[in-house]
Design a protein around this motif. Structure first.
Motif, PDB file in Angstrom:
ATOM      1  N   ASP A 121      25.205  67.368  20.953  1.00 58.43           N
ATOM      2  CA  ASP A 121      24.142  67.441  20.872  1.00 58.43           C
ATOM      3  C   ASP A 121      24.439  65.766  21.588  1.00 58.43           C
ATOM      4  O   ASP A 121      24.674  64.838  21.167  1.00 58.43           O
ATOM      5  N   PRO A 122      23.941  66.157  23.304  1.00 57.91           N
ATOM      6  CA  PRO A 122      24.681  64.388  23.641  1.00 57.91           C
ATOM      7  C   PRO A 122      23.528  62.876  23.184  1.00 57.91           C
ATOM      8  O   PRO A 122      24.061  62.419  22.988  1.00 57.91           O
ATOM      9  N   ALA A 123      22.405  63.570  23.051  1.00 61.40           N
ATOM     10  CA  ALA A 123      21.874  62.980  22.310  1.00 61.40           C
ATOM     11  C   ALA A 123      22.014  61.311  20.988  1.00 61.40           C
ATOM     12  O   ALA A 123      21.778  60.914  21.008  1.00 61.40           O
ATOM     13  N   ASP A 124      22.627  63.232  20.224  1.00 63.04           N
ATOM     14  CA  ASP A 124      23.413  62.053  19.191  1.00 63.04           C
ATOM     15  C   ASP A 124      24.786  61.793  19.376  1.00 63.04           C
ATOM     16  O   ASP A 124      25.557  60.840  18.992  1.00 63.04           O
ATOM     17  N   ILE A 125      26.070  62.218  19.889  1.00 65.95           N
ATOM     18  CA  ILE A 125      26.609  61.227  21.094  1.00 65.95           C
ATOM     19  C   ILE A 125      26.300  60.281  21.601  1.00 65.95           C
ATOM     20  O   ILE A 125      27.029  59.398  21.375  1.00 65.95           O
ATOM     21  N   ILE A 126      25.292  59.551  22.295  1.00 65.63           N
ATOM     22  CA  ILE A 126      25.080  58.850  22.162  1.00 65.63           C
ATOM     23  C   ILE A 126      24.430  57.714  21.106  1.00 65.63           C
ATOM     24  O   ILE A 126      25.068  56.393  21.583  1.00 65.63           O
ATOM     25  N   PHE A 204      23.353  70.459  27.144  1.00 66.59           N
ATOM     26  CA  PHE A 204      23.782  70.908  25.822  1.00 66.59           C
ATOM     27  C   PHE A 204      23.790  72.241  26.057  1.00 66.59           C
ATOM     28  O   PHE A 204      23.106  73.155  26.889  1.00 66.59           O
ATOM     29  N   LEU A 205      25.073  72.664  26.353  1.00 67.96           N
ATOM     30  CA  LEU A 205      25.839  74.763  26.176  1.00 67.96           C
ATOM     31  C   LEU A 205      24.043  74.979  25.507  1.00 67.96           C
ATOM     32  O   LEU A 205      24.005  76.191  26.631  1.00 67.96           O
ATOM     33  N   PRO A 206      24.777  75.255  24.538  1.00 68.78           N
ATOM     34  CA  PRO A 206      23.686  76.532  24.154  1.00 68.78           C
ATOM     35  C   PRO A 206      21.907  75.885  24.461  1.00 68.78           C
ATOM     36  O   PRO A 206      21.457  76.674  24.270  1.00 68.78           O
ATOM     37  N   LYS A 207      21.516  75.044  24.595  1.00 67.20           N
ATOM     38  CA  LYS A 207      19.932  74.422  25.398  1.00 67.20           C
ATOM     39  C   LYS A 207      20.345  75.413  27.339  1.00 67.20           C
ATOM     40  O   LYS A 207      18.951  75.476  27.493  1.00 67.20           O
ATOM     41  N   HIS A 222      29.717  81.677  32.562  1.00 63.66           N
ATOM     42  CA  HIS A 222      28.471  81.202  32.947  1.00 63.66           C
ATOM     43  C   HIS A 222      28.542  79.918  32.104  1.00 63.66           C
ATOM     44  O   HIS A 222      27.819  78.667  32.971  1.00 63.66           O
ATOM     45  N   GLY A 223      28.758  78.861  31.975  1.00 63.59           N
ATOM     46  CA  GLY A 223      28.805  77.713  30.812  1.00 63.59           C
ATOM     47  C   GLY A 223      29.924  76.681  32.196  1.00 63.59           C
ATOM     48  O   GLY A 223      28.938  75.586  32.665  1.00 63.59           O
ATOM     49  N   TYR A 224      30.565  76.996  32.675  1.00 61.47           N
ATOM     50  CA  TYR A 224      31.301  76.325  34.528  1.00 61.47           C
ATOM     51  C   TYR A 224      29.824  76.281  34.939  1.00 61.47           C
ATOM     52  O   TYR A 224      30.074  75.236  35.369  1.00 61.47           O
ATOM     53  N   ILE A 225      29.023  77.645  35.639  1.00 71.57           N
ATOM     54  CA  ILE A 225      29.089  77.712  36.449  1.00 71.57           C
ATOM     55  C   ILE A 225      27.399  76.691  36.640  1.00 71.57           C
ATOM     56  O   ILE A 225      27.082  75.700  36.924  1.00 71.57           O
TER      57      ILE A 225
END
Length: 424
Positions: A121-126, A204-207, A222-225
């Protein structure tokens, strides 16, 4: 007579004007009309942005990667509008550090962050960004790792001539937050007040995946789009493309994409050699680079290229990236216990440096580079041969070291042309 008098008065007024002009240091050849300056009208001069500097080579605007040693190897920093590709090490231990250094540098300089990941999750990375070393109090912590590796004799103060004591000392570590490029303490996390004051966007791709969304068949997953649409939205809405000229305060968008090309992104290039979506990743990089070229943004991408089985795809990815850095870790290899590499944790290879506004690129003269993770710092150093191996090393081990030195290249003490001297 009246005309002469008029001329006399005109000449007298002209003389007074000239005298006033000389007092104000203004010449008579100055163009009439109101003077404009960059401070008053935001004029034609280039507006300086915090955390940036122009390149001395090509005038390109540069940002720091968060690692001053890497900035120096890349010709001063990472150019705005370009992509930095980090080829992950085998066990993905050291590449996340470079990823976080890049984002932490953006937090210190108040740049806008865009963090994309399919794993964390980007929030965890930050929240896990390293703490900066900014002032003299923190400089003491920076010096600990340096002085711990010195002999006791090096700590003895030397008596020198009084005239040399007045000379300014070279900067050995971080001093203030206004400098280009900072040092970070890998053992501590960034203070919460700095994170709260920063502006960042998370992907976050899963979300983002929706099972009910109907996607038209194309060569992009789909993820890249979804990621491209998200990046384009942030660039256009916040004016990083220059579409809002009324906005006086310009800023940099730092984009970080983690583990791109892995199966978590829905790409199968790491699974089979002849995959169905072999052009999906390369087309994504092509579109992404087009977005970066027309905006005040810089991007770092970590990619597990060691898992990609098709070498042709790797060469295309390299060509579509601007700067390519490869990390080679010693973990799990014979070099981990080799006496030649006992002081290092891996090698770093500069695969590619972009040619921007120039016919040539800045190529470092140093070819053999190694990195090591100390207790607090991640450092990049030139790989040196040890001065002499200890007596406990067997003769066969010494021969192995000599063979390994030959494989490193001419930059690390190889006997050149049969001569008996080291060529560095």
């Amino acid at each position: 007579m009246a005309a002469v008098a008029a001329c006399g008065t005109d000449s007298g007024s002209a003389g007074s004007v000239a005298a006033a002009a000389s007092k104000n240091n203004v010449t008579s050849f100055q163009r009439k009309g109101p003077r404009t300056s960059s401070s008053d009208s935001g004029g034609s001069r280039l507006v300086s942005i915090a955390g940036t500097r122009p390149s001395v080579r090509n005038g390109q605007l540069l940002v720091s990667t968060g690692l001053p040693a890497l900035d120096q190897l890349l010709g001063g920093g990472l150019a705005v509008g370009t992509v930095l590709l980090i080829e992950e090490d085998k066990y993905n231990i050291y590449s996340p550090l470079l990823f976080k250094y890049f984002l932490a540098e953006g937090v210190i300089n108040r740049h806008t962050l865009l963090v994309a990941s399919a794993k964390e999750d980007p929030a965890d990375i930050i929240q896990e960004l390293p703490a900066p070393l900014l002032d003299d109090n923190c400089k003491k912590k920076f010096d600990e790792d340096v002085y711990n590796h010195k002999t006791p004799e090096s700590n003895i103060k030397m008596k020198i001539a009084w005239r040399y004591q007045l000379l300014p000392k070279m900067e050995a570590g971080p001093v203030s937050s206004s400098r280009f490029g900072h040092y970070y303490d890998a053992s501590k996390k960034m203070p919460q007040e700095l994170i709260e004051a920063s502006k960042w966007h998370g992907f976050f791709l899963p979300k983002k995946i929706s099972s009910t969304l109907n996607v038209e068949p194309c060569s992009l997953t789909h993820g890249y789009i979804e990621l491209l649409q998200f990046i384009q939205k942030i660039i256009y809405e916040e004016g990083f493309d220059g579409s809002n000229p009324q906005k006086k305060q310009k800023n940099i968008l730092r984009i970080g994409i983690q583990n791109l090309g892995s199966p978590l992104w829905g790409d199968d290039i790491c699974c089979t050699e002849n995959c169905d979506n072999s052009h999906s990743l390369t087309k994504f990089l092509y579109i992404l680079r087009g977005l970066l070229r027309t905006s005040l943004s810089a991007c770092i991408i970590t990619m597990p290229t060691h898992l990609i089985q098709n070498k042709a795809i790797i060469s295309r990815i390299t060509n579509l990236s601007d700067t390519v850095v490869h990390l080679e870790s010693f973990i799990g290899s014979e070099r981990e216990t080799h006496p030649l590499y006992k002081d290092y944790h891996g090698l770093i290879h500069i695969r590619q440096i972009p040619r921007l506004n120039n016919l040539i690129c800045d190529v470092s003269d140093v070819k053999d580079l190694a990195f090591k993770l100390k207790r607090k710092l991640f450092t990049i150093e030139r790989l040196h041969l040890p001065p002499d191996l200890s007596d406990t090393v067997s003769r066969s081990s010494k021969q192995d070291v000599a063979e390994s030195a030959k494989l490193l290249g001419p930059g690390c003490g190889v006997m050149a042309g049969g001569k008996k001297h080291l060529d560095f």
